[in-house]
Design an enzyme around this catalytic site. Structure first.
Site, PDB file in Angstrom:
ATOM      1  N   HIS A 156      -1.371   0.169  -9.719  1.00 22.38           N
ATOM      2  CA  HIS A 156      -2.014  -0.791  -8.801  1.00 22.38           C
ATOM      3  C   HIS A 156      -2.593  -1.988  -9.563  1.00 22.38           C
ATOM      4  O   HIS A 156      -3.804  -2.227  -9.547  1.00 22.38           O
ATOM      5  CB  HIS A 156      -3.101  -0.101  -7.962  1.00 22.38           C
ATOM      6  N   GLU A 206      -3.392   7.464  -4.353  1.00 28.46           N
ATOM      7  CA  GLU A 206      -3.826   6.958  -5.663  1.00 28.46           C
ATOM      8  C   GLU A 206      -5.339   7.105  -5.845  1.00 28.46           C
ATOM      9  O   GLU A 206      -6.077   6.974  -4.880  1.00 28.46           O
ATOM     10  CB  GLU A 206      -3.404   5.493  -5.847  1.00 28.46           C
ATOM     11  N   ARG A 239       0.861  -1.178   0.000  1.00 29.72           N
ATOM     12  CA  ARG A 239       0.000   0.000   0.000  1.00 29.72           C
ATOM     13  C   ARG A 239       0.901   1.234   0.000  1.00 29.72           C
ATOM     14  O   ARG A 239       1.950   1.254   0.643  1.00 29.72           O
ATOM     15  CB  ARG A 239      -0.906   0.029   1.237  1.00 29.72           C
TER      16      ARG A 239
END
Ligand code: DGY
Length: 328
Positions: free
Chosen positions: A287, A269, A240
């Protein structure tokens, strides 16, 4: 009897929506963009189940505003977007999608490590822009992956899958740090050495972050930690974004205090810290750790099965807070 009401809060595979619709009264947000917090709260009114992804936040305020909610099924292994303690306190079951994405995410982690160490994005940019003029001995010379030391911070399922790739595929020395040490037989199988966090930072040629995000791991890689790393090291994050202090990383990359970084996840993000965007020695991906079609279908299917089982009183495949079930 009226059908149980659920919200599918993001676009999902058609088969999943059909399967859920066959059993439940489904409100389907068939959209790419996530619902806003207000929209989510409004559409969860009177709903017992929520099928979400890693982008919908489940907060105490939302739970208080949606008293009928009994199950939150997230199509992700990570659940830092859900206040699990608040869910547990209110008897709301949380489920996630572990295991089915382990190998796929480890593949991406290794790909990012390779691309970062071997300066692949930098090379492609240069080539596309017509800046490739000739061969020279140190042209885009990066770091070796084979035979080097792979440091893994967070040695859960994905960390162990990375260790197998490093050890058996690339003859790497495996070192790791984790909250709890692996059993001796697992360490032996992976050839993994347990180190303290500081020793790991100092020894790793390539450091991959695979630890869960929490208040404890927030910015746990900052200026002080980066200063301990080798100047030739690469840092890869597939966990993360909030685990890294991105301003400190950008400064370390700019000043060549570490060689390069590969990031699949970002603190804000899909917004990206502008300081990261202009650096040459960084590989950025949006991601996509678990983004293969078979794995995304498996995750979507497992999230649906969790919701179906939880709302039907059947055995729930992968609960996050099973103590809620024990109390029912
Ligand atoms: C996960 O499953 O946690 C991935 O990061 C996708 O959100």
């Amino acid at each position: 009897m009226d059908a149980v009401k659920v919200l599918v809060a993001r676009r999902a595979p058609a088969a999943v929506v059909e399967k859920l619709s066959a059993r439940f009264d489904v409100d389907y947000h068939d959209g790419e963009a996530p619902l806003t917090a207000d929209e989510l709260r409004a559409r969860l009114q009177g709903r017992a189940g929520a099928y979400i992804t890693g982008t919908e936040r489940i907060t105490p305020a939302l739970l208080d505003a949606c008293p009928d909610l009994r199950v939150v099924s997230t199509m992700s292994v990570g659940y830092n977007h859900i206040d699990v303690a608040a869910c547990t306190a209110r008897g709301v079951l949380v489920t996630n999608t572990p295991d089915v994405l382990t190998e796929t995410t480890a593949d991406l982690g290794f790909a990012l490590l390779m691309a970062t160490a071997r300066r692949m994005s930098e090379g492609e940019r240069l080539l596309r822009e017509g800046r490739w003029k000739s061969w020279s001995w140190n042209f885009l010379a990066g770091a070796d992956v084979h035979g080097s030391t792979l440091g893994i911070l967070g040695m859960g399922r994905i960390g162990q899958a990375l260790a197998r790739r490093g050890r058996f595929g690339f003859g790497m020395n495996i070192a790791y740090h984790n909250r709890s040490r692996l059993p001796a037989d697992v360490e032996a199988e992976l050839g993994a050495r347990y180190l303290g966090k500081e020793a790991l930072l100092r020894e790793a040629d390539h450091l991959v972050l695979v630890l869960p995000y929490s208040a404890e791991s927030h910015h746990c890689i900052g200026a002080a930690e980066l200063a301990l790393m080798k100047s030739t090291a690469t840092l890869v994050n597939i966990a993360r974004g909030g685990i890294i202090d991105e301003d400190a990383l950008a400064a370390a990359l700019r000043d060549k205090r570490i060689a390069a970084a590969g990031l699949d996840v970002f603190e804000g993000e899909p917004s990206i810290n502008p300081a990261l965007l202009t650096l040459p020695n960084i590989v950025l991906t949006p991601h996509i750790g678990s983004a293969t079609m078979p794995t995304r279908l498996a995750m979507a299917g497992l999230a649906a099965d969790n919701l179906l089982a939880a709302l039907s009183g059947d055995a729930v495949p992968t609960p996050v807070n099973p103590e809620v079930l024990a109390r029912r």
